[in-house]
Design an enzyme around this catalytic site. Structure first.
Site, PDB file in Angstrom:
ATOM      1  N   LYS A 225       0.806  -1.222   0.000  1.00 44.28           N
ATOM      2  CA  LYS A 225       0.000   0.000   0.000  1.00 44.28           C
ATOM      3  C   LYS A 225       0.835   1.266   0.000  1.00 44.28           C
ATOM      4  CE  LYS A 225      -4.403  -1.811   1.459  1.00 44.28           C
ATOM      5  NZ  LYS A 225      -5.386  -2.012   2.519  1.00 44.28           N
ATOM      6  N   ARG A 259      -3.637  -9.878   5.338  1.00 47.35           N
ATOM      7  CA  ARG A 259      -4.048  -9.948   3.938  1.00 47.35           C
ATOM      8  C   ARG A 259      -2.865  -9.491   3.084  1.00 47.35           C
ATOM      9  NH1 ARG A 259      -6.214  -6.740   0.022  1.00 47.35           N
ATOM     10  NH2 ARG A 259      -7.859  -7.614  -1.281  1.00 47.35           N
TER      11      ARG A 259
HETATM   12  C1  7PM Z   1      -5.591  -0.556  -5.033  1.00 48.21           C
HETATM   13  C2  7PM Z   1      -5.430  -0.063  -3.740  1.00 48.21           C
HETATM   14  C3  7PM Z   1      -6.076  -1.797  -5.277  1.00 48.21           C
HETATM   15  C4  7PM Z   1      -5.774  -0.842  -2.685  1.00 48.21           C
HETATM   16  C5  7PM Z   1      -6.403  -2.581  -4.217  1.00 48.21           C
HETATM   17  C6  7PM Z   1      -6.273  -2.097  -2.934  1.00 48.21           C
HETATM   18  C7  7PM Z   1      -8.163  -4.417   1.988  1.00 48.21           C
HETATM   19  C8  7PM Z   1      -9.245  -5.189   1.576  1.00 48.21           C
HETATM   20  C9  7PM Z   1      -8.350  -4.208  -0.139  1.00 48.21           C
HETATM   21  C10 7PM Z   1      -7.859  -4.347   3.386  1.00 48.21           C
HETATM   22  C11 7PM Z   1      -9.695  -5.828   3.728  1.00 48.21           C
HETATM   23  C12 7PM Z   1      -5.459  -3.989  -1.773  1.00 48.21           C
HETATM   24  C13 7PM Z   1      -6.527  -2.938  -1.769  1.00 48.21           C
HETATM   25  N1  7PM Z   1      -7.618  -3.836   0.902  1.00 48.21           N
HETATM   26  N2  7PM Z   1     -10.009  -5.906   2.418  1.00 48.21           N
HETATM   27  N3  7PM Z   1      -9.348  -5.056   0.234  1.00 48.21           N
HETATM   28  N4  7PM Z   1      -8.657  -5.093   4.204  1.00 48.21           N
HETATM   29  N5  7PM Z   1     -10.436  -6.524   4.615  1.00 48.21           N
HETATM   30  O1  7PM Z   1      -4.320  -3.617  -1.395  1.00 48.21           O
HETATM   31  O2  7PM Z   1      -6.940  -3.659   3.842  1.00 48.21           O
HETATM   32  O3  7PM Z   1      -5.670  -5.115  -2.206  1.00 48.21           O
HETATM   33  S1  7PM Z   1      -8.125  -3.691  -1.761  1.00 48.21           S
END
Ligand code: 7PM
Length: 282
Positions: A225, A259
Site C-alpha cells: 500500500k 491480507r
Molecule cells: C488498489 C489499492 C487496489 C488498494 C487494491 C487495494 C483491503 C481489503 C483491499 C484491506 C480488507 C489492496 C486494496 N484492501 N479488504 N481489500 N482489508 N479486509 O491492497 O486492507 O488489495 S483492496
C-alpha cells in the site's frame, strides 16, 4: 473460528492471499487475462495452487477494484469475475475462500458456490448487505473506510482517527448483531489506506492494540500500500520488504489475519516471529 466446513485456528496469525480478479492494474490487476481479453481460469488456479503451497490459509477473491479513484463495477460484471472462480477453486482445492465484495447478490451467490467468509470494505453498509450476509451464516470481516473509493483519498480528515475507527466498527458490530450475525463470526479491520493519510495510517498502526481489546480478531491489509510507498519512496513493485516488515509489526500488535500479495515471504517471516514467541519445536 469456523469458516464454512473448515476450522481456522487464530491462536497464531493466519495468511489471507489476495486474488484480484479485476482487469485494471494497481499492483496485481489484469494478471489472469489471456490474449482474448477473457479470464484464463488455468492461470488463476495455478496462482491459487502456488498460494496454498506457500502457506496461505485463506484465498480472498475480489472482482471490484476499491483502489482510490476506481470506477464502480456493475453487478453482472462482478458476478462474472468472482463466482466461477470461487466455484473452480473450491472444487479443485481444499481451500478456504473469502469473497471481497459489498454486494448482497455477490455474497449470496458466492456462498452458494462455496465461499467460507465475506470480506467487505464497506462493512456491510450497502442496502441489503447485512441481511444477505446474515442469511449465508458465514463469518464477516467489517472494514473501516472513510468516504468512498472515488474520493476517499482527496482530503482525509479526522479528529482522533483511532477513536473514530473504533466507534465506526463498534456501530457496525451492533448492526450486525441486530441482524442476527453472531459476535463469534465477526472480524474487524481498521482499513489501512482507505480514506487515510500516511499519518492517519501510522496513528492507527500504533493504536492497533486498542482495537485488539474490543475482543474481535483483527484483519490487517497493508501489502504494497501507498503508506509503504510514501515511507520508502518506492513504486508498488518495490514494496515487498516494507510490506513484510509492516505485516510482522501488525502480527506483533495482535493482528490475527494478514491480507497479503506475497505469501511465501510473509509466511517465512511469520515463522521467525512465531519461533521467537515460543512456537519453535524443531
Ligand atoms: C488498489 C489499492 C487496489 C488498494 C487494491 C487495494 C483491503 C481489503 C483491499 C484491506 C480488507 C489492496 C486494496 N484492501 N479488504 N481489500 N482489508 N479486509 O491492497 O486492507 O488489495 S483492496
Amino acid at each position: 473460528m469456523k469458516l464454512g466446513s473448515a476450522e481456522l485456528d487464530l491462536s497464531s496469525p493466519r495468511i489471507m492471499a489476495v486474488l484480484n480478479m479485476t482487469p485494471d492494474s494497481f499492483s496485481d490487476g489484469g494478471e489472469f487475462y489471456g490474449d482474448n481479453g477473457q479470464v484464463d481460469l488455468s492461470l488463476v488456479l495455478e496462482r491459487v495452487e502456488a498460494h496454498l503451497k506457500n502457506g496461505a490459509d485463506i484465498i480472498d477473491v475480489g472482482g471490484e477494484s476499491t483502489r482510490p479513484g476506481a470506477s464502480l463495477v456493475g453487478l453482472d460484471e462482478e458476478l462474472d469475475r468472482v463466482v466461477p472462480v470461487i466455484e473452480a477453486i473450491v472444487s479443485r482445492f481444499d481451500a478456504v475462500v473469502s469473497v471481497d465484495t459489498s454486494s448482497p447478490v455477490v455474497m449470496t451467490e458466492s456462498a452458494r458456490v462455496g465461499a467460507a467468509m465475506i470480506n467487505d470494505v464497506r462493512a456491510l453498509g450497502h442496502e441489503g448487505a447485512i441481511g444477505a450476509a446474515a442469511l449465508t451464516g458465514l463469518p464477516v470481516c467489517l472494514m473501516h473506510m472513510a468516504g468512498r473509493p472515488e474520493n476517499m483519498q482527496k482530503a482525509p480528515d479526522y479528529g482522533d482517527v483511532l477513536q473514530e475507527v473504533c466507534d465506526f466498527l463498534l456501530e457496525r458490530v451492533d448492526s450486525c448483531e441486530q441482524a442476527g450475525i453472531d459476535r463469534s463470526k465477526i472480524i474487524l479491520d481498521p482499513g489501512f489506506g482507505f480514506g487515510k493519510t500516511v499519518e492517519h495510517n501510522l496513528s492507527l498502526f500504533r493504536g492497533l492494540n486498542k482495537l485488539f481489546v474490543l475482543g474481535f480478531p483483527l484483519l490487517v491489509g497493508v501489502s504494497r500500500k501507498s503508506m509503504i510507498g510514501s515511507i520508502l519512496d518506492k513504486p508498488v513493485e518495490e514494496r515487498l520488504i516494507g510490506s513484510v516488515a509492516l505485516a510482522m509489526l501488525a502480527a506483533q500488535s495482535g493482528a490475527r489475519i494478514l491480507r497479503v500479495h506475497d505469501v511465501a515471504a510473509t509466511v517465512d517471516a511469520l515463522k521467525i516471529l512465531n519461533a521467537v514467541e515460543g512456537g519453535y519445536d524443531g
